[in-house]
Enzyme design. Structure first.
Site, mmCIF file in Angstrom:
data_model
loop_
_atom_site.group_PDB
_atom_site.id
_atom_site.type_symbol
_atom_site.label_atom_id
_atom_site.label_comp_id
_atom_site.label_asym_id
_atom_site.label_seq_id
_atom_site.Cartn_x
_atom_site.Cartn_y
_atom_site.Cartn_z
ATOM 1 N N ALA A 63 0.848 -1.192 0.000
ATOM 2 C CA ALA A 63 0.000 0.000 0.000
ATOM 3 C C ALA A 63 0.882 1.240 0.000
ATOM 4 O O ALA A 63 1.968 1.247 0.594
ATOM 5 C CB ALA A 63 -0.914 0.004 1.220
ATOM 6 N N VAL A 65 1.978 5.339 0.363
ATOM 7 C CA VAL A 65 1.793 6.558 1.157
ATOM 8 C C VAL A 65 1.053 7.586 0.306
ATOM 9 O O VAL A 65 1.074 7.529 -0.923
ATOM 10 C CB VAL A 65 3.144 7.133 1.641
ATOM 11 C CG1 VAL A 65 3.853 6.161 2.589
ATOM 12 C CG2 VAL A 65 4.044 7.496 0.466
ATOM 13 N N VAL A 91 5.508 -1.014 2.272
ATOM 14 C CA VAL A 91 5.127 0.389 2.069
ATOM 15 C C VAL A 91 5.646 0.849 0.713
ATOM 16 O O VAL A 91 6.843 0.781 0.435
ATOM 17 C CB VAL A 91 5.708 1.288 3.188
ATOM 18 C CG1 VAL A 91 5.292 2.738 2.964
ATOM 19 C CG2 VAL A 91 5.251 0.807 4.560
ATOM 20 N N LYS A 92 4.708 1.307 -0.134
ATOM 21 C CA LYS A 92 5.098 1.834 -1.452
ATOM 22 C C LYS A 92 5.301 3.337 -1.359
ATOM 23 O O LYS A 92 4.449 4.050 -0.809
ATOM 24 C CB LYS A 92 3.992 1.554 -2.478
ATOM 25 C CG LYS A 92 4.030 0.164 -3.046
ATOM 26 C CD LYS A 92 2.868 -0.062 -3.982
ATOM 27 C CE LYS A 92 3.182 0.337 -5.400
ATOM 28 N NZ LYS A 92 2.039 0.014 -6.297
ATOM 29 N N ILE A 93 6.393 3.783 -1.922
ATOM 30 C CA ILE A 93 6.747 5.205 -1.858
ATOM 31 C C ILE A 93 7.256 5.634 -3.232
ATOM 32 O O ILE A 93 8.156 4.988 -3.781
ATOM 33 C CB ILE A 93 7.875 5.442 -0.820
ATOM 34 C CG1 ILE A 93 7.461 4.898 0.545
ATOM 35 C CG2 ILE A 93 8.244 6.904 -0.735
ATOM 36 C CD1 ILE A 93 8.493 5.110 1.637
#
Ligand code: E4P
Length: 222
Positions: A63, A65, A91-93
């Protein structure tokens, strides 16, 4: 030994995901704000969706940010990570200047990170330098803009491999079986596909026909 490769489904639509999962060839599910919006999933509903994916057999869920500055990204990441076991949520950034700062802190804290929207080889190299789990280039979108997407991804793959880091390219925007196979030949460590591509990879007409003939013969056996 099993193949060290991660196949993800790229969707926030539980109906689409349920048509594919559970299945042992699928490692996990990737989402992003665009997919969430398209599927009508609100910010508040996102943790429930991710938990449903895990209940459907996903080993990792991803998912993104929803802030553009480092502190905002880190706040988002902490909110996303709450309630998941270590390693379950990636965490996808976006691979921006601030994104690399936020991701480096998360990786240092032991959280898996995907740098997304990776369009240049040096971004993939930075991801590896910073200990990311994944770096996500978008094959179809690269080709839409007239770039040799496979050629560029091959350069990224070579640079990442050269670092010796465990970072995998997680190629997104994969729109055909041919593109998927070409990426396997390049040796990328992960691919995320839209669920509509799943049958093209899993359900081969000749295999289904061969099975049908075997079953007919099995029925007719003495
Ligand atoms: C990645 O995160 C996106 O979901 C993916 O690139 C979408 O693919 P498309 O370019 O075919 O829309």
């Amino acid at each position: 030994m099993t193949a060290d490769f991660h196949l993800y489904l790229d969707s926030a639509d539980l109906g689409e995901l349920r048509a594919c999962l559970p299945h042992p060839v699928v490692h996990g599910v990737t989402t992003n704000p665009t997919l969430l919006r398209r599927a009508g999933v609100s910010r508040a509903e996102l943790p429930t969706l991710l938990r449903e994916c895990l209940a459907l057999g996903a080993r990792q869920v991803q998912a993104q940010v929803q802030a553009a500055d480092t502190e905002g990204m880190l706040d988002d990441a902490r909110r996303l990570l709450a309630g998941f076991d270590p390693g379950q949520l990636v965490v996808k950034i976006p691979a921006t200047r601030d994104g690399l700062r936020a991701g480096a802190q998360l990786s240092a804290g032991g959280h898996p990170v995907t740098y997304t929207a990776v369009y240049a080889p040096e971004q993939a190299h930075f991801a590896a330098m910073l200990g990311a789990a994944y770096a996500a280039p978008y094959l179809g979108r690269l080709e839409d803009s007239g770039i040799d997407g496979l050629g560029l991804i091959a350069r990224m793959q070579a640079l990442v491999a050269q670092t010796g880091a465990p970072t995998r390219l997680l190629v997104a925007s994969v729109r055909s079986r041919e593109a998927y196979l070409a990426l396997l030949v390049l040796g990328v460590g992960a691919i995320t596909i839209p669920p509509r591509l799943f049958p093209a990879l899993l359900d081969h007409a000749a295999t289904v026909e061969a099975e049908r003939a075997f079953l007919a013969d099995a029925q007719a056996m003495a």
